[in-house]
Design an enzyme around this catalytic site. Sequence first.
Site, PDB file in Angstrom:
ATOM      1  N   GLU A 282       0.828  -1.216   0.000  1.00 38.80           N
ATOM      2  CA  GLU A 282       0.000   0.000   0.000  1.00 38.80           C
ATOM      3  C   GLU A 282       0.861   1.264   0.000  1.00 38.80           C
ATOM      4  O   GLU A 282       0.775   2.086   0.909  1.00 38.80           O
ATOM      5  CB  GLU A 282      -0.908   0.005   1.241  1.00 38.80           C
ATOM      6  CG  GLU A 282      -1.850  -1.179   1.335  1.00 38.80           C
ATOM      7  CD  GLU A 282      -2.537  -1.290   2.692  1.00 38.80           C
ATOM      8  OE1 GLU A 282      -2.198  -0.516   3.612  1.00 38.80           O
ATOM      9  OE2 GLU A 282      -3.400  -2.162   2.832  1.00 38.80           O
ATOM     10  N   ARG A 321       1.392  20.306   6.306  1.00 36.04           N
ATOM     11  CA  ARG A 321       2.457  19.473   6.880  1.00 36.04           C
ATOM     12  C   ARG A 321       3.484  20.257   7.713  1.00 36.04           C
ATOM     13  O   ARG A 321       3.854  19.807   8.802  1.00 36.04           O
ATOM     14  CB  ARG A 321       3.168  18.659   5.792  1.00 36.04           C
ATOM     15  CG  ARG A 321       2.206  17.755   4.989  1.00 36.04           C
ATOM     16  CD  ARG A 321       2.918  16.705   4.149  1.00 36.04           C
ATOM     17  NE  ARG A 321       3.503  15.690   4.978  1.00 36.04           N
ATOM     18  CZ  ARG A 321       4.781  15.600   5.268  1.00 36.04           C
ATOM     19  NH1 ARG A 321       5.635  16.460   4.745  1.00 36.04           N
ATOM     20  NH2 ARG A 321       5.222  14.665   6.065  1.00 36.04           N
ATOM     21  N   TYR A 325       3.251  18.865  11.444  1.00 38.05           N
ATOM     22  CA  TYR A 325       4.298  17.885  11.801  1.00 38.05           C
ATOM     23  C   TYR A 325       5.689  18.511  11.885  1.00 38.05           C
ATOM     24  O   TYR A 325       6.669  17.769  11.927  1.00 38.05           O
ATOM     25  CB  TYR A 325       4.388  16.774  10.752  1.00 38.05           C
ATOM     26  CG  TYR A 325       3.096  16.122  10.350  1.00 38.05           C
ATOM     27  CD1 TYR A 325       2.346  15.387  11.255  1.00 38.05           C
ATOM     28  CD2 TYR A 325       2.646  16.221   9.042  1.00 38.05           C
ATOM     29  CE1 TYR A 325       1.169  14.758  10.855  1.00 38.05           C
ATOM     30  CE2 TYR A 325       1.479  15.597   8.635  1.00 38.05           C
ATOM     31  CZ  TYR A 325       0.746  14.881   9.552  1.00 38.05           C
ATOM     32  OH  TYR A 325      -0.411  14.259   9.147  1.00 38.05           O
ATOM     33  N   CYS A 351      -3.946  33.939   9.690  1.00 40.67           N
ATOM     34  CA  CYS A 351      -3.649  34.657  10.934  1.00 40.67           C
ATOM     35  C   CYS A 351      -3.237  33.719  12.056  1.00 40.67           C
ATOM     36  O   CYS A 351      -3.958  33.556  13.049  1.00 40.67           O
ATOM     37  CB  CYS A 351      -4.855  35.482  11.327  1.00 40.67           C
ATOM     38  SG  CYS A 351      -5.196  36.708  10.074  1.00 40.67           S
ATOM     39  N   GLU A 352      -2.112  33.053  11.888  1.00 40.71           N
ATOM     40  CA  GLU A 352      -1.529  32.211  12.931  1.00 40.71           C
ATOM     41  C   GLU A 352      -0.026  32.242  12.754  1.00 40.71           C
ATOM     42  O   GLU A 352       0.461  32.175  11.620  1.00 40.71           O
ATOM     43  CB  GLU A 352      -1.975  30.744  12.788  1.00 40.71           C
ATOM     44  CG  GLU A 352      -3.423  30.521  13.082  1.00 40.71           C
ATOM     45  CD  GLU A 352      -3.739  29.069  13.420  1.00 40.71           C
ATOM     46  OE1 GLU A 352      -2.851  28.356  13.938  1.00 40.71           O
ATOM     47  OE2 GLU A 352      -4.870  28.674  13.160  1.00 40.71           O
TER      48      GLU A 352
END
Length: 426
Positions: A282, A321, A325, A351-352
Amino acid sequence: MTASARPLAFVRNADGILSVSGVSLLDIAAQHGAPLYVYSGDGIRSDYQRFANAVAPAGGAVHFALKSNSALGVIALLARTGAGADIVSGGEMARALSAGIPPEKIVFSGVGKSAQEIADALDAGIGQLNAESPQEVEAISQIAAARGVRAPVALRVNVDVAPDTHAKISTGQRSTKFGVSTSQNEAANLYRRMAADPHIAPAGLAVHIGSQIINLDPFERAYSALLAFGTALRDEGLDVPGLDLGGGIGVDYDNGTPCDFAAYGALISRLFAESGFKLGFEPGRSIMANNGVLLTRVIYVKDGDNKRFVIVDAAMNDLLRPTLYEAHHTIQAVGDYGADIGPADVVGPVCETGDYLGQDRMMPSLDAGDTLAVMSAGAYGSVMASSYNTRPPAGEAMVLDGACHMLRRQRTVSELLAEESIPALD
Ligand code: LLP
């Protein structure tokens, strides 16, 4: 995983412009706008084939993990190349089927399949359901009984192997929600119960220990444990047709070098060639990550207190990502904007403070309208996008045989608003 023989999917042309299969990414941005995901169809096809060839000596079926990239155009290309699909929802099932993956080449994974999803999968003739709990086996059995069919079910086991990757994408340890533990008799008893159930056709065992695994050692430990467990069940006289070995092969996020699947293939041959189990795989990230970039344009360049901020039109809602992470994606200037002048944070308009695509990256002098490419964004990029801050996520395009095809255009704000309704408020 080590470097491979295949050239990079994204390279500079004679004019110094980042290109894919001879098509300039500046031309693509000019024609289709930004932010935009651009995939190399040629690279996807080649990487899929190289993976399939690497595991071919041990036999087995390759089910592309749709969760890494489920654009219909990408799935259809892989379907034509011979791929099956690994899906985790009714939504992904609909995508796989409509892109032309035959139902018998679909494996349905995931810890929380709903009754409706199980029923739909059985009605569609899905090749294999990977069950992860006694409760799920029971649900599948009842739904199959009501339909008068035998459901093909593999049991996902947890062999308690730490994959040595980011905690949020580690699935192999007993402390995670995944699989049924082989350590006591739980998994063996459940498999015996499956084998005795007239509504279940046991398909074997499955394992997936995590993602972005660079070292082969965790695979070897998990696969050896799976092989030993499957062999023990067979020795009892149970029917254990196949072993699904999951995905997880890590990629080179620094240089974008395509995976060399040879060492993985050699491990598979060494462990399983004589085993007599039908194998399944997979892969997701290893087929897609380095065959995609996120194109974005500079809106402003702002000089902070000791820092240059390059504010671009892609953001954490397009590529989560880095924020989620702390993942590293290389960022390249698409045009030839001259030599690097110093480090910069490449940030989006959300806005972060966590909204960045890259921090402390050496960048040339940039102006509004210049185009950058966030590299290795073909896997777990667009599929994880949202419309946070009411920003319609980036569209997707694919270059195949020298032509650029739009796969999905960016939705408009009006389309986003049209999905909602306002209740009658006196
Ligand atoms: N099979 C199963 C059962 C899985 O859970 C996964 C990934 C795969 C196959 C495919 O694994 P791959 O070959 O792509 O490593 N969003 C995260 C990655 C989550 C992976 C979840 N499962 C990221 O952006 O890194």
